[in-house]
Design a protein around this motif. Structure first.
Motif, PDB file in Angstrom:
ATOM      1  N   SER A  44      44.141  11.632  -0.447  1.00 26.78           N
ATOM      2  CA  SER A  44      45.074  11.959  -1.532  1.00 26.78           C
ATOM      3  C   SER A  44      45.293  13.462  -1.604  1.00 26.78           C
ATOM      4  CB  SER A  44      44.535  11.433  -2.860  1.00 26.78           C
ATOM      5  OG  SER A  44      45.438  11.711  -3.896  1.00 26.78           O
ATOM      6  N   ASN A  45      44.202  14.243  -1.441  1.00 24.52           N
ATOM      7  CA  ASN A  45      44.342  15.707  -1.381  1.00 24.52           C
ATOM      8  C   ASN A  45      45.272  16.108  -0.252  1.00 24.52           C
ATOM      9  OD1 ASN A  45      40.803  16.058  -2.010  1.00 24.52           O
ATOM     10  ND2 ASN A  45      42.476  16.183  -3.481  1.00 24.52           N
ATOM     11  N   LEU A  46      45.064  15.467   0.899  1.00 24.93           N
ATOM     12  CA  LEU A  46      45.844  15.835   2.080  1.00 24.93           C
ATOM     13  C   LEU A  46      47.329  15.589   1.875  1.00 24.93           C
ATOM     14  CD1 LEU A  46      43.653  14.649   5.105  1.00 24.93           C
ATOM     15  CD2 LEU A  46      44.054  16.967   4.300  1.00 24.93           C
ATOM     16  N   ASP A  47      47.658  14.509   1.190  1.00 24.65           N
ATOM     17  CA  ASP A  47      49.066  14.248   0.877  1.00 24.65           C
ATOM     18  C   ASP A  47      49.678  15.418   0.112  1.00 24.65           C
ATOM     19  OD1 ASP A  47      50.035  11.983   2.046  1.00 24.65           O
ATOM     20  OD2 ASP A  47      49.638  10.650   0.378  1.00 24.65           O
ATOM     21  N   ASN A  48      48.932  15.889  -0.883  1.00 21.42           N
ATOM     22  CA  ASN A  48      49.415  17.022  -1.680  1.00 21.42           C
ATOM     23  C   ASN A  48      49.462  18.303  -0.845  1.00 21.42           C
ATOM     24  OD1 ASN A  48      49.606  15.415  -3.992  1.00 21.42           O
ATOM     25  ND2 ASN A  48      47.460  15.787  -4.549  1.00 21.42           N
ATOM     26  N   PHE A  49      48.403  18.514  -0.047  1.00 21.92           N
ATOM     27  CA  PHE A  49      48.373  19.702   0.813  1.00 21.92           C
ATOM     28  C   PHE A  49      49.569  19.707   1.774  1.00 21.92           C
ATOM     29  CE2 PHE A  49      43.431  19.896   0.600  1.00 21.92           C
ATOM     30  CZ  PHE A  49      43.516  20.387  -0.690  1.00 21.92           C
ATOM     31  N   TYR A  50      49.854  18.536   2.328  1.00 23.82           N
ATOM     32  CA  TYR A  50      50.946  18.451   3.298  1.00 23.82           C
ATOM     33  C   TYR A  50      52.284  18.791   2.642  1.00 23.82           C
ATOM     34  CZ  TYR A  50      54.268  16.775   6.711  1.00 23.82           C
ATOM     35  OH  TYR A  50      55.319  16.705   7.592  1.00 23.82           O
ATOM     36  N   ARG A  51      52.513  18.268   1.425  1.00 27.08           N
ATOM     37  CA  ARG A  51      53.782  18.569   0.733  1.00 27.08           C
ATOM     38  C   ARG A  51      53.925  20.061   0.481  1.00 27.08           C
ATOM     39  NH1 ARG A  51      52.945  13.516  -1.799  1.00 27.08           N
ATOM     40  NH2 ARG A  51      51.677  14.443  -3.459  1.00 27.08           N
ATOM     41  N   GLU A  52      52.822  20.696   0.059  1.00 28.60           N
ATOM     42  CA  GLU A  52      52.869  22.149  -0.189  1.00 28.60           C
ATOM     43  C   GLU A  52      53.072  22.914   1.110  1.00 28.60           C
ATOM     44  OE1 GLU A  52      52.858  23.804  -3.054  1.00 28.60           O
ATOM     45  OE2 GLU A  52      52.872  21.894  -4.131  1.00 28.60           O
ATOM     46  N   ALA A  53      52.378  22.468   2.154  1.00 31.82           N
ATOM     47  CA  ALA A  53      52.498  23.140   3.448  1.00 31.82           C
ATOM     48  C   ALA A  53      53.922  23.024   3.993  1.00 31.82           C
ATOM     49  CB  ALA A  53      51.503  22.540   4.442  1.00 31.82           C
ATOM     50  N   LYS A  54      54.507  21.839   3.867  1.00 33.20           N
ATOM     51  CA  LYS A  54      55.883  21.621   4.342  1.00 33.20           C
ATOM     52  C   LYS A  54      56.865  22.478   3.551  1.00 33.20           C
ATOM     53  CE  LYS A  54      58.975  19.262   6.798  1.00 33.20           C
ATOM     54  NZ  LYS A  54      60.190  19.969   6.415  1.00 33.20           N
ATOM     55  N   TYR A  55      56.634  22.578   2.248  1.00 35.03           N
ATOM     56  CA  TYR A  55      57.508  23.408   1.404  1.00 35.03           C
ATOM     57  C   TYR A  55      57.443  24.871   1.853  1.00 35.03           C
ATOM     58  CZ  TYR A  55      59.246  25.824  -2.751  1.00 35.03           C
ATOM     59  OH  TYR A  55      59.951  26.651  -3.606  1.00 35.03           O
ATOM     60  N   ASN A  56      56.226  25.376   2.066  1.00 32.05           N
ATOM     61  CA  ASN A  56      56.064  26.756   2.533  1.00 32.05           C
ATOM     62  C   ASN A  56      56.678  26.952   3.922  1.00 32.05           C
ATOM     63  OD1 ASN A  56      54.705  27.669   0.247  1.00 32.05           O
ATOM     64  ND2 ASN A  56      52.702  27.078   1.037  1.00 32.05           N
ATOM     65  N   PHE A  57      56.513  25.949   4.784  1.00 36.44           N
ATOM     66  CA  PHE A  57      57.048  26.029   6.141  1.00 36.44           C
ATOM     67  C   PHE A  57      58.576  26.175   6.121  1.00 36.44           C
ATOM     68  CE2 PHE A  57      58.524  24.223  10.155  1.00 36.44           C
ATOM     69  CZ  PHE A  57      57.658  24.798  11.091  1.00 36.44           C
ATOM     70  N   ASP A  58      59.209  25.481   5.190  1.00 38.04           N
ATOM     71  CA  ASP A  58      60.670  25.467   5.134  1.00 38.04           C
ATOM     72  C   ASP A  58      61.264  26.724   4.497  1.00 38.04           C
ATOM     73  OD1 ASP A  58      60.742  22.988   6.332  1.00 38.04           O
ATOM     74  OD2 ASP A  58      60.861  21.878   4.442  1.00 38.04           O
ATOM     75  N   ILE A  59      60.487  27.392   3.600  1.00 42.18           N
ATOM     76  CA  ILE A  59      61.080  28.537   2.876  1.00 42.18           C
ATOM     77  C   ILE A  59      60.511  29.890   3.287  1.00 42.18           C
ATOM     78  CG2 ILE A  59      61.537  27.069   0.850  1.00 42.18           C
ATOM     79  CD1 ILE A  59      59.206  28.627  -0.536  1.00 42.18           C
ATOM     80  N   ASP A  60      59.364  29.883   3.961  1.00 44.55           N
ATOM     81  CA  ASP A  60      58.674  31.136   4.272  1.00 44.55           C
ATOM     82  C   ASP A  60      58.561  31.304   5.792  1.00 44.55           C
ATOM     83  OD1 ASP A  60      56.928  33.242   4.648  1.00 44.55           O
ATOM     84  OD2 ASP A  60      55.569  32.648   3.036  1.00 44.55           O
ATOM     85  N   THR A  61      59.328  32.257   6.337  1.00 39.75           N
ATOM     86  CA  THR A  61      59.345  32.471   7.791  1.00 39.75           C
ATOM     87  C   THR A  61      57.971  32.879   8.310  1.00 39.75           C
ATOM     88  OG1 THR A  61      61.653  33.151   7.651  1.00 39.75           O
ATOM     89  CG2 THR A  61      60.472  33.714   9.661  1.00 39.75           C
ATOM     90  N   ASN A  62      57.287  33.749   7.558  1.00 38.68           N
ATOM     91  CA  ASN A  62      55.964  34.193   8.002  1.00 38.68           C
ATOM     92  C   ASN A  62      54.976  33.026   8.076  1.00 38.68           C
ATOM     93  OD1 ASN A  62      56.694  36.894   8.248  1.00 38.68           O
ATOM     94  ND2 ASN A  62      56.224  37.351   6.097  1.00 38.68           N
ATOM     95  N   PHE A  63      55.025  32.157   7.052  1.00 34.28           N
ATOM     96  CA  PHE A  63      54.139  30.983   7.053  1.00 34.28           C
ATOM     97  C   PHE A  63      54.467  30.075   8.228  1.00 34.28           C
ATOM     98  CE2 PHE A  63      53.029  26.640   5.992  1.00 34.28           C
ATOM     99  CZ  PHE A  63      51.737  26.762   5.499  1.00 34.28           C
ATOM    100  N   ALA A  64      55.744  29.884   8.498  1.00 31.69           N
ATOM    101  CA  ALA A  64      56.170  29.012   9.600  1.00 31.69           C
ATOM    102  C   ALA A  64      55.677  29.561  10.937  1.00 31.69           C
ATOM    103  CB  ALA A  64      57.687  28.873   9.603  1.00 31.69           C
ATOM    104  N   ASN A  65      55.771  30.875  11.113  1.00 27.29           N
ATOM    105  CA  ASN A  65      55.296  31.488  12.363  1.00 27.29           C
ATOM    106  C   ASN A  65      53.783  31.320  12.532  1.00 27.29           C
ATOM    107  OD1 ASN A  65      57.845  32.340  13.154  1.00 27.29           O
ATOM    108  ND2 ASN A  65      57.673  34.317  12.122  1.00 27.29           N
ATOM    109  N   LYS A  66      53.044  31.465  11.405  1.00 23.57           N
ATOM    110  CA  LYS A  66      51.586  31.267  11.465  1.00 23.57           C
ATOM    111  C   LYS A  66      51.269  29.813  11.848  1.00 23.57           C
ATOM    112  CE  LYS A  66      50.302  34.783   8.034  1.00 23.57           C
ATOM    113  NZ  LYS A  66      49.754  35.010   6.669  1.00 23.57           N
ATOM    114  N   ALA A  67      52.013  28.888  11.246  1.00 20.08           N
ATOM    115  CA  ALA A  67      51.787  27.477  11.531  1.00 20.08           C
ATOM    116  C   ALA A  67      52.009  27.180  13.011  1.00 20.08           C
ATOM    117  CB  ALA A  67      52.705  26.621  10.671  1.00 20.08           C
ATOM    118  N   ARG A  68      53.066  27.726  13.581  1.00 21.10           N
ATOM    119  CA  ARG A  68      53.360  27.487  15.006  1.00 21.10           C
ATOM    120  C   ARG A  68      52.266  28.067  15.890  1.00 21.10           C
ATOM    121  NH1 ARG A  68      58.685  29.061  13.125  1.00 21.10           N
ATOM    122  NH2 ARG A  68      60.006  27.192  12.943  1.00 21.10           N
TER     123      ARG A  68
END
Length: 581
Positions: A190-214
């Motif tokens: 259940s935590n992971l579901d929430n973490f994933y939604r937040e992570a996806k939101y950051n990935f879509d709006i924050d270029t720096n976060f997206a680059n770190k994720a890649r």
């Protein structure tokens, strides 16, 4: 006993003898109306047209060679109708003999196929997310297919190709790092579901976060110990949760069947280099791409399929190429079936084109996409909550259990608490699975609680009730189901009993079609019709109060084979039965 196959072979032999080319098929079908017999041969007209002769005269020549009603004693009568239809009426004594053979056999007389190794790719949920209603069709249809093919004697390898690799994990690792979340041991799904939604939101709006994720994706693929440690914990949490769901749904998948995307990671660099060496892959704008002439872009140029990105990360296509290569070379698959929704069809076709061109999988190995449509709500929209959120699978099962329990209570069945709960569980899971399996998998269907939990019509409750009703006959009799033997007589029985006997013997040909095409709705339709035919028999012709011992014994044996067929067929669908309801 596959009656259709038996008649088809004999008709085809006769067609060849009279000079009909072997490309003309017999086209043997069960008759829709009893006045046209039990089986009908429809292929003579097309053959006559090709030869330029009278279809009636050609049909007469074929019938004269058949000998089904003389030498073989399979048919009591063969007639030619209309311009050249051949109607075959099965002999009652022959039917009775086949019924007894089926009763005496643990497999009900069904012959095993020539065994092949068949890999079935189904369910395939993503890691770090709870399974939702979108996983229902792949999981349930794929599991039924696996059960049926295994019963027919094939070596079935269940492959749960879970999404445990790729960009999602880069996003999650980046998010956990950003939030300085160090206590991975306390994470729940259940935590992971929430973490994933937040992570996806950051990935879509924050270029720096997206680059770190890649970058974390590349690190993970390269074996970074920190990334691998978090990855393993996330995978273990998800697998445990998913297995509980599979157990609840009576799905035959286990941890041993998991073949996630990560399994093929070590193969990916070698595949990219091999495709380049074979001239199939080239460098394009820093990425490695396979251009396919078989697929065109909007401007008409060959479509490029990326197998390695500029940053060194591999893609799903690369993993799927390695996956198919592994299934052929290591698992020795003769046939590979994918139960994935229809939106993935082009992706699969592109992947298969690449593996064929590369010589990883020869053309004689079957690659099949048994695609399926969507589950819709009453407004023909994707089935979601009122808030537009995709429904979690366990929430759906919880609601089904509550509804089934309320339904049983409303019927005043006077069940004790333990029995009520057991019956409610079987009906709730069976109803959801049957509602899914009874629909043609290629079409969308509307999810309807009232319809699937109805005790009337083509539903699980109706068939489960029919099964328990037959069981009650034996509970009320002095006959032992295991010791019921003796002759079976059908020649003096009414037409409806003859129809029931024919339908019972059509079980093998039904399963054969389902195994070939991955169409469990055909088995559902068979079981429903069997329940209806037996219900008519039960209501109109006495069984325990038959006119004499011989008639009682015959009718009880028909009841017994019906009972076994219903139980066996429901088991192939992954649906449990109830001795009492």
């Amino acid at each position: 006993m596959n009656i259709n196959q038996l008649i088809s072979e004999k008709v085809s032999q006769a067609m060849l003898i009279v000079g009909i080319p072997d490309n003309c098929k017999a086209q043997v079908r069960p008759s829709v109306q009893t006045k046209f017999g039990d089986y009908q041969v429809n292929g003579i007209m097309a053959a006559a047209k090709q030869l330029g002769v009278s279809s009636y005269c050609l049909a007469k020549k074929v019938v004269n060679l058949l000998k089904l009603d003389k030498l073989d004693k399979i048919a009591s009568k063969i007639e030619i109708a209309g311009p050249g239809f051949i109607n075959i009426f099965l002999d009652s004594q022959w039917l009775a003999k086949q019924i007894l053979i089926a009763l005496a056999s643990p497999s009900m007389g069904i012959l095993k196929s020539s065994p092949k190794t068949i890999v079935i790719d189904y369910s395939s949920p993503n890691v770090a997310k709870e399974m939702h209603v979108g996983h229902l069709r792949s999981t349930i249809i794929g599991d039924s297919s696996a059960r049926i093919l295994e019963f027919l004697g094939h070596n079935v390898i269940r492959a749960n190709h879970i999404g445990d690799w790729g960009t999602n994990f880069g996003m999650l690792i980046a998010y956990l790092k950003q939030e300085e979340y160090d206590d991975e041991s306390s994470i729940t799904l259940s935590n992971l579901d929430n973490f994933y939604r937040e992570a996806k939101y950051n990935f879509d709006i924050d270029t720096n976060f997206a680059n770190k994720a890649r970058k974390y994706v590349v690190k993970l693929q390269c074996g970074d110990s920190y990334c691998l440690n978090i990855w393993r914990k996330l995978v273990d949490i998800t697998i445990l949760h998913n297995q509980n769901t599979y157990n609840r749904l009576n799905i035959s998948l286990s941890k041993e069947n998991i073949m996630g995307e990560s399994m093929y990671n070590d193969m990916l660099p070698g595949i990219v280099e091999d495709l380049k060496a074979k001239g199939l892959a080239v460098e394009s704008a820093g990425a490695t791409v396979v251009f396919l002439n078989e697929f065109k872009n909007k401007n008409g140029t060959p479509m490029g399929v990326i197998i390695k990105k500029q940053d060194g990360a591999f893609l799903y296509t690369t993993t799927d190429i390695a996956c198919i290569k592994y299934r052929y070379e290591t698992l020795k698959a003769d046939r590979i079936i994918y139960y994935i929704d229809s939106r993935q069809h082009q992706h699969l076709l592109q992947t298969w084109t690449i593996v064929r061109k590369a010589g990883y999988v020869p053309n004689n190995i079957l690659l099949e996409h048994h695609m399926f449509g969507m589950i819709l709500d009453e407004n023909s929209k994707p089935f979601k909550t009122r808030n537009g959120v995709t429904i979690k699978l366990n929430d759906l099962l919880d609601e089904a259990l509550v509804r089934a329990r309320c339904l049983l209570i409303s019927k005043n069945l006077h069940l004790d608490t333990v029995t009520l709960e057991r019956v409610a569980q079987v009906i709730s899971i069976g109803s959801i699975k049957y509602a899914e399996l009874s629909k043609n998998r290629t079409t969308d269907y509307i999810f309807n609680w009232d319809q699937m939990l109805n005790f009337e019509g083509n539903t699980a409750p109706y068939i489960l009730y029919a099964y328990s009703r037959i069981n009650s006959i034996f509970h009320r009799s002095t006959y032992n189901k295991q010791q019921l033997t003796g002759c079976l007589y059908l020649e003096n029985e009414p037409e409806h009993i003859h129809i029931l006997a024919v339908h019972l013997l059509q079980y093998e040909e039904t399963i054969t079609i389902v195994a070939r095409d991955g169409t469990p709705h055909i088995l559902c339709e068979y079981l429903y019709k069997l329940s209806v035919k037996f219900s008519y028999f039960y209501e109109h012709y006495p069984i325990l109060n038959a006119n004499n011992d011989m008639q009682r014994n015959s009718r009880l044996q028909l009841a017994l084979l019906t009972l076994r067929t219903l139980k066996h067929g429901l088991n192939l669908l992954g649906i449990e039965t109830l001795e009492k309801m």
